[in-house]
Write a protein that holds these residues in place. Structure first.
Motif, PDB file in Angstrom:
ATOM      1  N   LEU A  51      12.528  72.224  51.531  1.00 37.95           N
ATOM      2  CA  LEU A  51      12.325  70.795  51.775  1.00 37.95           C
ATOM      3  C   LEU A  51      12.788  69.967  50.576  1.00 37.95           C
ATOM      4  CD1 LEU A  51       8.877  70.919  53.577  1.00 37.95           C
ATOM      5  CD2 LEU A  51      11.110  70.454  54.600  1.00 37.95           C
ATOM      6  N   GLY A  52      12.521  70.442  49.373  1.00 37.84           N
ATOM      7  CA  GLY A  52      13.017  69.753  48.176  1.00 37.84           C
ATOM      8  C   GLY A  52      14.533  69.749  48.136  1.00 37.84           C
ATOM      9  N   GLY A  53      15.152  70.842  48.585  1.00 36.20           N
ATOM     10  CA  GLY A  53      16.609  70.900  48.650  1.00 36.20           C
ATOM     11  C   GLY A  53      17.182  69.887  49.626  1.00 36.20           C
ATOM     12  N   VAL A  54      16.515  69.708  50.765  1.00 35.57           N
ATOM     13  CA  VAL A  54      16.955  68.701  51.741  1.00 35.57           C
ATOM     14  C   VAL A  54      16.884  67.313  51.123  1.00 35.57           C
ATOM     15  CG1 VAL A  54      16.347  67.574  53.923  1.00 35.57           C
ATOM     16  CG2 VAL A  54      16.402  70.048  53.786  1.00 35.57           C
ATOM     17  N   VAL A  55      15.788  67.022  50.441  1.00 37.54           N
ATOM     18  CA  VAL A  55      15.635  65.703  49.805  1.00 37.54           C
ATOM     19  C   VAL A  55      16.719  65.496  48.757  1.00 37.54           C
ATOM     20  CG1 VAL A  55      14.138  64.282  48.360  1.00 37.54           C
ATOM     21  CG2 VAL A  55      13.171  65.527  50.278  1.00 37.54           C
ATOM     22  N   CYS A  56      16.946  66.488  47.905  1.00 39.02           N
ATOM     23  CA  CYS A  56      17.966  66.358  46.858  1.00 39.02           C
ATOM     24  C   CYS A  56      19.361  66.195  47.448  1.00 39.02           C
ATOM     25  CB  CYS A  56      17.935  67.566  45.929  1.00 39.02           C
ATOM     26  SG  CYS A  56      16.503  67.629  44.863  1.00 39.02           S
ATOM     27  N   LEU A  57      19.673  66.983  48.475  1.00 35.81           N
ATOM     28  CA  LEU A  57      20.994  66.905  49.090  1.00 35.81           C
ATOM     29  C   LEU A  57      21.226  65.548  49.734  1.00 35.81           C
ATOM     30  CD1 LEU A  57      23.604  68.394  49.737  1.00 35.81           C
ATOM     31  CD2 LEU A  57      22.528  69.215  51.826  1.00 35.81           C
ATOM     32  N   MET A  58      20.230  65.022  50.437  1.00 36.72           N
ATOM     33  CA  MET A  58      20.399  63.716  51.076  1.00 36.72           C
ATOM     34  C   MET A  58      20.481  62.589  50.036  1.00 36.72           C
ATOM     35  SD  MET A  58      20.871  64.237  54.208  1.00 36.72           S
ATOM     36  CE  MET A  58      21.655  65.765  53.799  1.00 36.72           C
ATOM     37  N   CYS A  59      19.754  62.726  48.936  1.00 33.98           N
ATOM     38  CA  CYS A  59      19.882  61.740  47.850  1.00 33.98           C
ATOM     39  C   CYS A  59      21.281  61.795  47.251  1.00 33.98           C
ATOM     40  CB  CYS A  59      18.826  61.968  46.771  1.00 33.98           C
ATOM     41  SG  CYS A  59      17.162  61.530  47.307  1.00 33.98           S
ATOM     42  N   GLN A  60      21.821  63.012  47.146  1.00 36.71           N
ATOM     43  CA  GLN A  60      23.180  63.175  46.643  1.00 36.71           C
ATOM     44  C   GLN A  60      24.185  62.535  47.608  1.00 36.71           C
ATOM     45  OE1 GLN A  60      24.366  67.267  46.353  1.00 36.71           O
ATOM     46  NE2 GLN A  60      26.056  66.829  44.993  1.00 36.71           N
ATOM     47  N   VAL A  61      23.953  62.689  48.908  1.00 34.86           N
ATOM     48  CA  VAL A  61      24.834  62.070  49.903  1.00 34.86           C
ATOM     49  C   VAL A  61      24.787  60.552  49.775  1.00 34.86           C
ATOM     50  CG1 VAL A  61      25.084  61.640  52.390  1.00 34.86           C
ATOM     51  CG2 VAL A  61      24.799  63.968  51.546  1.00 34.86           C
ATOM     52  N   LEU A  62      23.573  59.994  49.631  1.00 33.11           N
ATOM     53  CA  LEU A  62      23.454  58.542  49.491  1.00 33.11           C
ATOM     54  C   LEU A  62      24.081  58.048  48.195  1.00 33.11           C
ATOM     55  CD1 LEU A  62      19.851  57.916  50.846  1.00 33.11           C
ATOM     56  CD2 LEU A  62      22.025  57.347  51.944  1.00 33.11           C
ATOM     57  N   ALA A  63      23.925  58.807  47.110  1.00 40.92           N
ATOM     58  CA  ALA A  63      24.527  58.408  45.843  1.00 40.92           C
ATOM     59  C   ALA A  63      26.044  58.466  45.925  1.00 40.92           C
ATOM     60  CB  ALA A  63      24.022  59.294  44.709  1.00 40.92           C
ATOM     61  N   GLY A  64      26.574  59.481  46.584  1.00 38.15           N
ATOM     62  CA  GLY A  64      28.021  59.590  46.747  1.00 38.15           C
ATOM     63  C   GLY A  64      28.578  58.502  47.640  1.00 38.15           C
ATOM     64  N   ARG A  65      27.789  58.065  48.604  1.00 28.86           N
ATOM     65  CA  ARG A  65      28.226  57.006  49.524  1.00 28.86           C
ATOM     66  C   ARG A  65      28.472  55.704  48.785  1.00 28.86           C
ATOM     67  NH1 ARG A  65      26.440  52.668  52.375  1.00 28.86           N
ATOM     68  NH2 ARG A  65      27.080  52.519  54.532  1.00 28.86           N
ATOM     69  N   ASP A  66      27.620  55.399  47.834  1.00 27.73           N
ATOM     70  CA  ASP A  66      27.734  54.125  47.128  1.00 27.73           C
ATOM     71  C   ASP A  66      28.269  54.283  45.709  1.00 27.73           C
ATOM     72  OD1 ASP A  66      26.773  52.684  49.307  1.00 27.73           O
ATOM     73  OD2 ASP A  66      24.710  53.155  48.790  1.00 27.73           O
ATOM     74  N   ALA A  67      28.992  55.360  45.455  1.00 26.44           N
ATOM     75  CA  ALA A  67      29.571  55.593  44.130  1.00 26.44           C
ATOM     76  C   ALA A  67      30.698  54.583  43.873  1.00 26.44           C
ATOM     77  CB  ALA A  67      30.117  57.012  44.046  1.00 26.44           C
ATOM     78  N   PRO A  68      31.006  54.343  42.615  1.00 25.46           N
ATOM     79  CA  PRO A  68      32.130  53.455  42.289  1.00 25.46           C
ATOM     80  C   PRO A  68      33.442  54.010  42.861  1.00 25.46           C
ATOM     81  CG  PRO A  68      30.871  54.012  40.315  1.00 25.46           C
ATOM     82  CD  PRO A  68      30.343  54.857  41.431  1.00 25.46           C
ATOM     83  N   THR A  69      34.385  53.124  43.078  1.00 23.58           N
ATOM     84  CA  THR A  69      35.667  53.521  43.654  1.00 23.58           C
ATOM     85  C   THR A  69      36.805  53.038  42.761  1.00 23.58           C
ATOM     86  OG1 THR A  69      35.805  51.501  44.975  1.00 23.58           O
ATOM     87  CG2 THR A  69      34.798  53.430  46.014  1.00 23.58           C
ATOM     88  N   TYR A  70      37.959  53.624  42.974  1.00 21.52           N
ATOM     89  CA  TYR A  70      39.178  53.131  42.338  1.00 21.52           C
ATOM     90  C   TYR A  70      40.212  52.924  43.434  1.00 21.52           C
ATOM     91  CZ  TYR A  70      40.696  58.013  42.614  1.00 21.52           C
ATOM     92  OH  TYR A  70      41.015  59.269  43.051  1.00 21.52           O
ATOM     93  N   ARG A  71      41.150  52.022  43.186  1.00 22.23           N
ATOM     94  CA  ARG A  71      42.126  51.658  44.218  1.00 22.23           C
ATOM     95  C   ARG A  71      43.415  52.446  44.068  1.00 22.23           C
ATOM     96  NH1 ARG A  71      41.174  45.505  45.632  1.00 22.23           N
ATOM     97  NH2 ARG A  71      39.207  45.903  46.701  1.00 22.23           N
ATOM     98  N   VAL A  72      43.938  52.834  45.225  1.00 24.34           N
ATOM     99  CA  VAL A  72      45.205  53.548  45.298  1.00 24.34           C
ATOM    100  C   VAL A  72      46.042  52.840  46.355  1.00 24.34           C
ATOM    101  CG1 VAL A  72      46.298  55.729  45.908  1.00 24.34           C
ATOM    102  CG2 VAL A  72      44.123  55.737  44.692  1.00 24.34           C
ATOM    103  N   GLU A  73      47.274  52.528  45.999  1.00 23.68           N
ATOM    104  CA  GLU A  73      48.174  51.881  46.961  1.00 23.68           C
ATOM    105  C   GLU A  73      49.158  52.904  47.495  1.00 23.68           C
ATOM    106  OE1 GLU A  73      49.991  48.436  45.297  1.00 23.68           O
ATOM    107  OE2 GLU A  73      48.060  47.444  44.961  1.00 23.68           O
ATOM    108  N   GLY A  74      49.485  52.749  48.770  1.00 29.68           N
ATOM    109  CA  GLY A  74      50.421  53.667  49.399  1.00 29.68           C
ATOM    110  C   GLY A  74      50.912  53.096  50.711  1.00 29.68           C
ATOM    111  N   HIS A  75      51.496  53.949  51.527  1.00 29.65           N
ATOM    112  CA  HIS A  75      51.971  53.514  52.844  1.00 29.65           C
ATOM    113  C   HIS A  75      51.713  54.629  53.855  1.00 29.65           C
ATOM    114  CE1 HIS A  75      55.370  55.749  51.183  1.00 29.65           C
ATOM    115  NE2 HIS A  75      55.700  56.017  52.440  1.00 29.65           N
TER     116      HIS A  75
END
Length: 175
Positions: free
Chosen positions: A25-49
Motif C-alpha cells: 500500500l505504501g508503494g502504491v501511494v509512493c508510485l502515484m505521488c511520483q506519477v503526479l509529480a512527473g505530470r507537473d514537472a518543469p518542461t523544456y521546449r523543442v521545435e520540429g515538424h
C-alpha cells in the motif's frame, strides 16, 4: 502444539502480513505521488515538424467512432511519436510544431501547432483515487490490527515504519 505457541506463531505471521501489506500500500501511494509529480514537472521546449500522420479507430468509453491520431515529429537530433484521441493532432506532414517535453521523464506534456495547444499529460483523477484508497486501506489494516489485539500497538507502528521505509524501494525497483 500448545495454545501459547500457536498464538505466538499466529502473531508472527500476522505481523509479517501487515508489514507486507504496508509495503504494497505504501508503494502504491509512493508510485502515484511520483506519477503526479512527473505530470507537473518543469518542461523544456523543442521545435520540429510533423514527418508522418496516421489515424485509426480506437473505441474509447463506448464511443465506436473515436479516432486516434499518431504523428511523428522530427526535432532535429530527436524524433518523437505522439498518439492521442484529440482532434488537435490531425496535422499534415510538414506542419511546424513545438513540443513541451517533461524534464522528469521525457514525455511530451503539450504540443503547440498553428495557434492550438494539445494537453498530452495524464489525468489526476486515477492517481488521486488510488492514493486515497491505499491510505484508507492502510488505516483499516492498522485499526484492525490494534483493535483485534493480535499484537501490541508498538508492533503495529514497527510494521508501518517497515512498510514506509521499504515502499520507496519498491517504487524505484518497480516491483
Amino acid at each position: 502444539m500448545t495454545v501459547g505457541r500457536f498464538t505466538r506463531v499466529l502473531r508472527k505471521v500476522f505481523f509479517a502480513a501487515v508489514a507486507l501489506l504496508s509495503l504494497a500500500l505504501g508503494g502504491v501511494v509512493c508510485l502515484m505521488c511520483q506519477v503526479l509529480a512527473g505530470r507537473d514537472a518543469p518542461t523544456y521546449r523543442v521545435e520540429g515538424h510533423v514527418t508522418s500522420h496516421e489515424q485509426g479507430a480506437l473505441p474509447v468509453g463506448g464511443d465506436e467512432e473515436a479516432v486516434s491520431h499518431t504523428i511523428a515529429v522530427d526535432a532535429g537530433d530527436r524524433h518523437y511519436r505522439v498518439t492521442a484521441v484529440d482532434p488537435g493532432l490531425d496535422l499534415p506532414p510538414g506542419q511546424p510544431v513545438t513540443l513541451d517535453v517533461s524534464t522528469a521523464d521525457g514525455s511530451i506534456a503539450y504540443l503547440r501547432a498553428g495557434g492550438g495547444v494539445v494537453d498530452l499529460r495524464q489525468g489526476v483523477i486515477r492517481p488521486v483515487l488510488l492514493i486515497t484508497a491505499a491510505l484508507l486501506a492502510l488505516g483499516a489494516v492498522y485499526y484492525g490490527a490494534v483493535r483485534l489485539n493480535v499484537y501490541p500497538p508498538v508492533a503495529t507502528w514497527l510494521a508501518l515504519a517497515l512498510g514506509a521505509v521499504l515502499a520507496p524501494v519498491a517504487v524505484f525497483v518497480r516491483v
